[in-house]
Scaffold this motif. Structure first.
Motif, PDB file in Angstrom:
ATOM      1  N   GLY A 161       0.834  -1.195   0.000  1.00  0.00           N
ATOM      2  CA  GLY A 161       0.000   0.000   0.000  1.00  0.00           C
ATOM      3  C   GLY A 161       0.868   1.242   0.000  1.00  0.00           C
ATOM      4  N   ARG A 162       0.478   2.229   0.767  1.00  0.00           N
ATOM      5  CA  ARG A 162       1.195   3.504   0.825  1.00  0.00           C
ATOM      6  C   ARG A 162       2.561   3.326   1.494  1.00  0.00           C
ATOM      7  NH1 ARG A 162      -0.061   9.141   1.398  1.00  0.00           N
ATOM      8  NH2 ARG A 162       1.348  10.155   2.879  1.00  0.00           N
ATOM      9  N   PRO A 163       3.644   3.827   0.897  1.00  0.00           N
ATOM     10  CA  PRO A 163       4.959   3.721   1.525  1.00  0.00           C
ATOM     11  C   PRO A 163       5.012   4.500   2.845  1.00  0.00           C
ATOM     12  CG  PRO A 163       5.158   4.332  -0.793  1.00  0.00           C
ATOM     13  CD  PRO A 163       3.710   4.459  -0.433  1.00  0.00           C
ATOM     14  N   THR A 164       5.863   4.053   3.744  1.00  0.00           N
ATOM     15  CA  THR A 164       6.107   4.743   5.005  1.00  0.00           C
ATOM     16  C   THR A 164       7.612   4.898   5.183  1.00  0.00           C
ATOM     17  OG1 THR A 164       6.340   2.775   6.412  1.00  0.00           O
ATOM     18  CG2 THR A 164       4.085   3.565   5.972  1.00  0.00           C
ATOM     19  N   GLY A 165       8.000   5.672   6.178  1.00  0.00           N
ATOM     20  CA  GLY A 165       9.415   5.862   6.460  1.00  0.00           C
ATOM     21  C   GLY A 165      10.130   4.573   6.804  1.00  0.00           C
ATOM     22  N   ASP A 166       9.401   3.573   7.293  1.00  0.00           N
ATOM     23  CA  ASP A 166      10.011   2.292   7.657  1.00  0.00           C
ATOM     24  C   ASP A 166      10.502   1.512   6.450  1.00  0.00           C
ATOM     25  OD1 ASP A 166       9.524   2.775  10.333  1.00  0.00           O
ATOM     26  OD2 ASP A 166       7.606   1.703  10.343  1.00  0.00           O
ATOM     27  N   ASN A 167      10.059   1.877   5.261  1.00  0.00           N
ATOM     28  CA  ASN A 167      10.506   1.189   4.046  1.00  0.00           C
ATOM     29  C   ASN A 167      11.876   1.661   3.575  1.00  0.00           C
ATOM     30  OD1 ASN A 167       7.127   1.508   3.142  1.00  0.00           O
ATOM     31  ND2 ASN A 167       8.090  -0.466   3.574  1.00  0.00           N
ATOM     32  N   PHE A 168      12.425   2.693   4.245  1.00  0.00           N
ATOM     33  CA  PHE A 168      13.698   3.276   3.832  1.00  0.00           C
ATOM     34  C   PHE A 168      14.700   3.211   4.985  1.00  0.00           C
ATOM     35  CE2 PHE A 168      10.150   5.335   1.743  1.00  0.00           C
ATOM     36  CZ  PHE A 168      10.509   5.320   0.392  1.00  0.00           C
ATOM     37  N   GLU A 169      15.977   3.270   4.631  1.00  0.00           N
ATOM     38  CA  GLU A 169      17.018   3.305   5.655  1.00  0.00           C
ATOM     39  C   GLU A 169      18.145   4.219   5.196  1.00  0.00           C
ATOM     40  OE1 GLU A 169      20.065   0.401   8.197  1.00  0.00           O
ATOM     41  OE2 GLU A 169      18.636  -0.470   6.784  1.00  0.00           O
ATOM     42  N   LEU A 170      18.577   5.113   6.073  1.00  0.00           N
ATOM     43  CA  LEU A 170      19.699   6.009   5.814  1.00  0.00           C
ATOM     44  C   LEU A 170      20.960   5.356   6.365  1.00  0.00           C
ATOM     45  CD1 LEU A 170      20.629   8.912   4.918  1.00  0.00           C
ATOM     46  CD2 LEU A 170      20.236   9.592   7.294  1.00  0.00           C
ATOM     47  N   LYS A 171      21.970   5.185   5.510  1.00  0.00           N
ATOM     48  CA  LYS A 171      23.197   4.504   5.907  1.00  0.00           C
ATOM     49  C   LYS A 171      24.411   5.389   5.643  1.00  0.00           C
ATOM     50  CE  LYS A 171      23.783   0.181   4.997  1.00  0.00           C
ATOM     51  NZ  LYS A 171      23.949  -1.111   4.262  1.00  0.00           N
ATOM     52  N   GLU A 172      25.402   5.314   6.505  1.00  0.00           N
ATOM     53  CA  GLU A 172      26.682   5.962   6.273  1.00  0.00           C
ATOM     54  C   GLU A 172      27.631   4.963   5.616  1.00  0.00           C
ATOM     55  OE1 GLU A 172      28.415   7.980   9.540  1.00  0.00           O
ATOM     56  OE2 GLU A 172      26.646   9.208   9.958  1.00  0.00           O
ATOM     57  N   ILE A 173      28.290   5.410   4.558  1.00  0.00           N
ATOM     58  CA  ILE A 173      29.196   4.531   3.820  1.00  0.00           C
ATOM     59  C   ILE A 173      30.480   5.299   3.511  1.00  0.00           C
ATOM     60  CG2 ILE A 173      27.352   3.149   2.771  1.00  0.00           C
ATOM     61  CD1 ILE A 173      27.712   4.834   0.233  1.00  0.00           C
ATOM     62  N   GLU A 174      31.484   4.600   3.015  1.00  0.00           N
ATOM     63  CA  GLU A 174      32.748   5.221   2.661  1.00  0.00           C
ATOM     64  C   GLU A 174      32.632   5.969   1.334  1.00  0.00           C
ATOM     65  OE1 GLU A 174      35.817   2.321   2.579  1.00  0.00           O
ATOM     66  OE2 GLU A 174      35.777   1.957   4.747  1.00  0.00           O
ATOM     67  N   VAL A 175      33.498   6.950   1.165  1.00  0.00           N
ATOM     68  CA  VAL A 175      33.571   7.665  -0.100  1.00  0.00           C
ATOM     69  C   VAL A 175      34.350   6.809  -1.095  1.00  0.00           C
ATOM     70  CG1 VAL A 175      34.397   9.737  -1.276  1.00  0.00           C
ATOM     71  CG2 VAL A 175      33.487   9.898   1.050  1.00  0.00           C
ATOM     72  N   PRO A 176      33.760   6.471  -2.240  1.00  0.00           N
ATOM     73  CA  PRO A 176      34.453   5.620  -3.203  1.00  0.00           C
ATOM     74  C   PRO A 176      35.540   6.376  -3.979  1.00  0.00           C
ATOM     75  CG  PRO A 176      32.332   6.283  -4.080  1.00  0.00           C
ATOM     76  CD  PRO A 176      32.403   6.838  -2.686  1.00  0.00           C
ATOM     77  N   THR A 177      36.433   5.640  -4.596  1.00  0.00           N
ATOM     78  CA  THR A 177      37.517   6.216  -5.390  1.00  0.00           C
ATOM     79  C   THR A 177      37.314   5.855  -6.859  1.00  0.00           C
ATOM     80  OG1 THR A 177      39.053   6.015  -3.539  1.00  0.00           O
ATOM     81  CG2 THR A 177      40.020   6.285  -5.737  1.00  0.00           C
ATOM     82  N   PRO A 178      37.341   6.849  -7.753  1.00  0.00           N
ATOM     83  CA  PRO A 178      37.108   6.540  -9.169  1.00  0.00           C
ATOM     84  C   PRO A 178      38.304   5.833  -9.810  1.00  0.00           C
ATOM     85  CG  PRO A 178      37.635   8.861  -8.898  1.00  0.00           C
ATOM     86  CD  PRO A 178      37.512   8.295  -7.522  1.00  0.00           C
ATOM     87  N   ALA A 179      37.990   4.924 -10.728  1.00  0.00           N
ATOM     88  CA  ALA A 179      39.002   4.254 -11.538  1.00  0.00           C
ATOM     89  C   ALA A 179      39.125   4.980 -12.873  1.00  0.00           C
ATOM     90  CB  ALA A 179      38.615   2.790 -11.742  1.00  0.00           C
ATOM     91  N   GLU A 180      40.015   4.521 -13.714  1.00  0.00           N
ATOM     92  CA  GLU A 180      40.190   5.137 -15.022  1.00  0.00           C
ATOM     93  C   GLU A 180      38.868   5.111 -15.800  1.00  0.00           C
ATOM     94  OE1 GLU A 180      42.326   7.383 -17.489  1.00  0.00           O
ATOM     95  OE2 GLU A 180      43.147   6.491 -15.653  1.00  0.00           O
ATOM     96  N   GLY A 181      38.481   6.272 -16.358  1.00  0.00           N
ATOM     97  CA  GLY A 181      37.228   6.367 -17.111  1.00  0.00           C
ATOM     98  C   GLY A 181      36.029   6.689 -16.252  1.00  0.00           C
ATOM     99  N   GLU A 182      36.244   6.864 -14.944  1.00  0.00           N
ATOM    100  CA  GLU A 182      35.138   7.153 -14.024  1.00  0.00           C
ATOM    101  C   GLU A 182      35.289   8.550 -13.423  1.00  0.00           C
ATOM    102  OE1 GLU A 182      34.017   2.716 -12.346  1.00  0.00           O
ATOM    103  OE2 GLU A 182      35.441   3.945 -11.212  1.00  0.00           O
ATOM    104  N   ILE A 183      34.189   9.036 -12.834  1.00  0.00           N
ATOM    105  CA  ILE A 183      34.203  10.308 -12.129  1.00  0.00           C
ATOM    106  C   ILE A 183      33.505  10.145 -10.786  1.00  0.00           C
ATOM    107  CG2 ILE A 183      34.334  11.772 -14.186  1.00  0.00           C
ATOM    108  CD1 ILE A 183      31.325  12.169 -14.059  1.00  0.00           C
ATOM    109  N   LEU A 184      33.981  10.915  -9.809  1.00  0.00           N
ATOM    110  CA  LEU A 184      33.332  10.972  -8.502  1.00  0.00           C
ATOM    111  C   LEU A 184      32.462  12.217  -8.489  1.00  0.00           C
ATOM    112  CD1 LEU A 184      33.051  10.048  -5.492  1.00  0.00           C
ATOM    113  CD2 LEU A 184      35.004  11.543  -4.990  1.00  0.00           C
TER     114      LEU A 184
END
Length: 334
Positions: free
Chosen positions: A14-37
């Motif tokens: 039915g209608r979404p609620t805040g319980d359907n989501f989760e805020l997580k802290e993660i590391e900052v990734p590092t770009p490889a060749e051909g990628e951008i951050l």
């Protein structure tokens, strides 16, 4: 640097609620060749995302539980390992994750001109929203000068654009929305010919008939449900009905029963056609060029409802189903 993401924790019933989501802290990734951050600046929340939160088969893959939600976003390049991008460039990506900092292959984003228009416009009138209105109305609706065009969800991002494009084509425009404030905006600022508050009208079929004395030639359907049933009862012969969205039904847990519209379509020789904007990928340059021209000429006005704070993304998304927005709903990550 801090980095956070919002994942789909569980599939809504039915209608979404805040319980359907989760805020997580993660590391900052590092770009490889051909990628951008890139660092997210503006993130789009859209009704179609509700369908992707279910695991039912559709025109696009569902979001995966435990992984970040994704959609349209404007982001700034923080670090580049691709010759075509430099630190400080601004890009638009579809999709980008609901994540503050992320690494993406350079070919999956498009650089945008920071000075041509407000950056958020590239998620709205100069982005998917504008092109949805442009192609859906002109390719399927085929409005002709003097015809009556009815738009449901008229104060939303797509609806406001549809109504204005119909006016550019010389049509009489009737908008359906859910509050007096929204109706004032449609009438006073966008100059719709007639407006209807579906929350106040007890007899929608009659209200539409009164607002459309010559019948409905084009109905741009953003909402479905009982509102669309009432419009369908008023269509003219050879009417065209582009089906863009059905937001009134997205949270339904059972299949609702309504009027059988096939007899109406048959008797009126009408055309009803659903569409998704990716059908027009090869024509995006055409759409962007024309929409940009109309914006510069002042023929297309664009209003946004901006929610500030990356962590507010779930709240903003849920607000779509309460009609909290006038125009495009966007989250500014700051």
């Amino acid at each position: 640097m801090q980095n956070r993401q919002i994942i789909l924790k569980s599939r809504p019933v039915g209608r979404p609620t805040g319980d359907n989501f989760e805020l997580k802290e993660i590391e900052v990734p590092t770009p490889a060749e051909g990628e951008i951050l890139v660092k997210s600046l503006y993130i789009s929340v859209d009704p179609y995302m509700r369908g992707r939160m279910s695991d039912a088969k559709s025109y696009v893959e569902p979001f995966k539980v435990g992984e970040p939600i994704n959609g349209g976003a404007v982001a700034e390049v923080v670090e580049s390992r691709h010759a075509g991008f430099s630190k400080g460039d601004v890009v638009v990506g579809r999709p980008l994750a609901w994540q503050e900092l992320q690494v993406v292959p350079a070919e999956t984003v498009n650089k945008i001109d920071k000075n041509a228009a407000p950056l958020s416009y590239y998620l709205g009138i100069l982005g998917m929203t504008g092109m949805t209105a442009y192609f859906g109305l002109l390719d399927i609706g085929k409005p002709q000068k003097g015809e009556t065009v009815v738009v449901s969800g008229a104060a939303g991002a797509v609806g406001t654009a549809v109504g204005q494009i119909a006016q550019i084509q010389g049509c009489r425009v009737v908008g359906i929305a859910g509050s007096d404030e929204k109706l004032r905006y449609l009438k006073d600022e966008l100059h719709f010919d007639e407006v209807i508050n579906y929350h106040e009208e007890k007899e929608m079929e009659k209200a539409i008939a009164d607002a459309c004395p010559d019948g409905v030639d084009v109905y741009f359907d953003n909402v479905g449900g009982e509102i669309s049933d009432a419009v369908m009862a008023n269509i003219n012969k050879f009417a065209r009905i582009p089906i863009c969205g059905q937001i009134s039904l997205y949270n339904a847990t059972s299949v609702p029963t309504g009027p059988r519209i096939q007899p109406i379509i048959l008797k009126k020789s009408a055309l009803m056609q659903g569409f998704i904007i990716s059908n027009y990928l090869d024509r995006f340059p055409e759409g962007i060029t024309q929409l940009t021209e109309w914006v510069k000429e002042g023929k297309l006005k664009h209003r946004e409802t901006v929610v500030k704070g990356f962590e507010k993304l779930p709240e903003a998304f849920i607000g779509l189903f309460d009609g909290v927005n006038t125009g495009k709903l966007i989250v500014e990550t700051k």
